[in-house]
Enzyme design. Structure first.
Site, PDB file in Angstrom:
ATOM      1  N   ASP A   1      -4.359  -7.888  -0.878  1.00  0.00           N
ATOM      2  CA  ASP A   1      -4.640  -7.224   0.399  1.00  0.00           C
ATOM      3  C   ASP A   1      -5.853  -6.312   0.261  1.00  0.00           C
ATOM      4  OD1 ASP A   1      -3.156  -5.503  -1.292  1.00  0.00           O
ATOM      5  OD2 ASP A   1      -2.507  -4.282   0.409  1.00  0.00           O
TER       6      ASP A   1
ATOM      7  N   GLU B   1      -0.493  -3.345  -1.670  1.00  0.00           N
ATOM      8  CA  GLU B   1      -0.985  -2.252  -2.518  1.00  0.00           C
ATOM      9  C   GLU B   1      -1.730  -1.215  -1.694  1.00  0.00           C
ATOM     10  OE1 GLU B   1      -3.430   0.151  -5.240  1.00  0.00           O
ATOM     11  OE2 GLU B   1      -4.130  -1.094  -3.580  1.00  0.00           O
TER      12      GLU B   1
END
Length: 377
Positions: free
Chosen positions: A68, A133
């Site tokens: 991400d 994250e």
């Protein structure tokens, strides 16, 4: 260009704004399965996680990363579209180029090359990727680590590909991180007219001495491995927007970055005791992002130093500074953790980029680390 360039561009072109993965992990898993990895997709809520392993038994080395990225902000502020990778003046531009799709691509290439050279390597090589994250970090590595704990999965070493370098690739070796503890303080007052303060209770005035005590508190002196603990107020909100109304409530958000001299419960108790001394009518909500961790001197740090010096031309600085990373969820499993990645000067910024020379060197750097840890006798 090269395998790592092409794979990084493929990943950047997938707009995986947290917690989206946009197909990154499926594409990576397909590559890893072709070279013999066993891949397990762990989906929790809207978050995608990939746990890929090759080999068996100890020692277990985990390559940890995330697919991400943070939102790009206004597209028009970028020189080129953040999700259309562009090569300019020796750099590759795009959201995630440095944080951390370049490292993820390098992990994959390094693993593929390592298995060609060492198909029957000792121990286990694992790759763990998440799409959570940059966001809440609840259903990502935190949840995967709990699953691995329940399975009794041993992890000896963890290499995180976060952009840790400062000015040149390999000039800094992250050997630990401070803990992070956030709080939201709600102070209750009584709303009223500013001309009649005796009929009101101004929560701002009531809270100022307590906030001064919090920000003025000397928590510790740190040590040779960690800086001192710090508290920073990040947000304050009160009032209606009118300048003739005493607010009825105050909200204050603050964060502590703390070293191993403290634990989250101890800090919480200290702060509650301090606030209680000031007679406030308050509530306090805590969020524990992660405890501090530290990798002591040993095989992992020694090998990492030697490898980084070979690539950077000088011994790396060994640091526990910076923010948090997902390694904080792996360390409690008993793993020694380090972080090695590209230069971080442009991360989370408009026109994020990675130096092409660094990107080309990353697979070799990671492959050498893997070989020194798993194939060296």
């Amino acid at each position: 260009m090269s395998e790592v360039f092409d794979l990084t561009c493929d990943l950047i072109s997938r707009p995986s704004v947290t917690p989206e993965d946009a197909g990154c992990q499926a594409m990576i898993a397909a590559r890893l399965e072709r070279v013999g990895f066993t891949c397990e997709h762990l989906h929790y809520g809207s978050v995608a996680n990939l746990w890929a392993t090759h080999g068996q038994g100890a020692p277990v080395l985990v390559l940890l990363g995330h697919t991400d990225v943070v939102p790009p902000g206004p597209i028009e502020a970028w020189t080129s579209n953040p999700f259309i990778p562009q090569r300019r003046e020796g750099k590759l531009y795009g959201r995630g180029a440095a944080d951390m799709k370049g490292s993820v691509a390098a992990f994959v290439i390094a693993a593929e090359r390592f298995l060609v050279a060492h198909p029957g390597h000792p121990g286990t090589l694992a790759i763990l990727l998440t799409s959570d994250e940059e966001g809440q970090a609840i259903d990502g590595v935190r949840k995967v680590a709990e699953t691995l704990r329940q399975r009794g999965q041993r992890i000896d070493w963890c290499l995180t590909g976060e952009p840790s370098s400062s000015e040149r690739l390999g000039d800094l070796l992250r050997v630990g991180r401070r803990g992070s503890l956030s709080a939201t303080l709600h102070v209750k007052g009584v709303q009223g007219h500013v001309a009649y303060p005796h009929q009101a209770r101004n929560p701002i005035h009531l809270a100022v001495p307590a906030l001064a005590a919090l920000t003025g508190r000397h928590w510790d002196d740190g040590d040779e491995s960690f800086p001192s603990t710090s508290l920073q107020i990040s947000n304050i909100h009160a009032g209606t927007g009118a300048n003739n109304v005493i607010p009825g409530a105050l909200e204050v958000a603050f964060n502590l970055r703390y070293n191993p001299h403290w634990s989250a419960p101890r800090l919480e108790s200290e702060i509650v005791a301090l606030l209680d001394q000031h007679g406030l009518d308050y509530t306090l909500h805590w969020h524990r992002s992660g405890e501090p961790f530290y990798t002591p001197e040993g095989k992992l740090r020694r090998i990492a130093r030697e490898v980084l010096e070979r690539f950077s031309g000088a011994p790396p600085e060994e640091s526990t500074g910076g923010g948090t990373s997902d390694a904080r969820f792996i360390a409690p499993l008993g793993a020694q953790c380090i972080e090695v990645g590209p230069v971080n000067a442009s991360i989370h910024q408009v026109d994020e980029h990675v130096c092409l020379a660094d990107l080309e060197a990353l697979p070799d750097l990671y492959q050498l680390l893997i070989e020194r840890l798993l194939a060296e006798h």
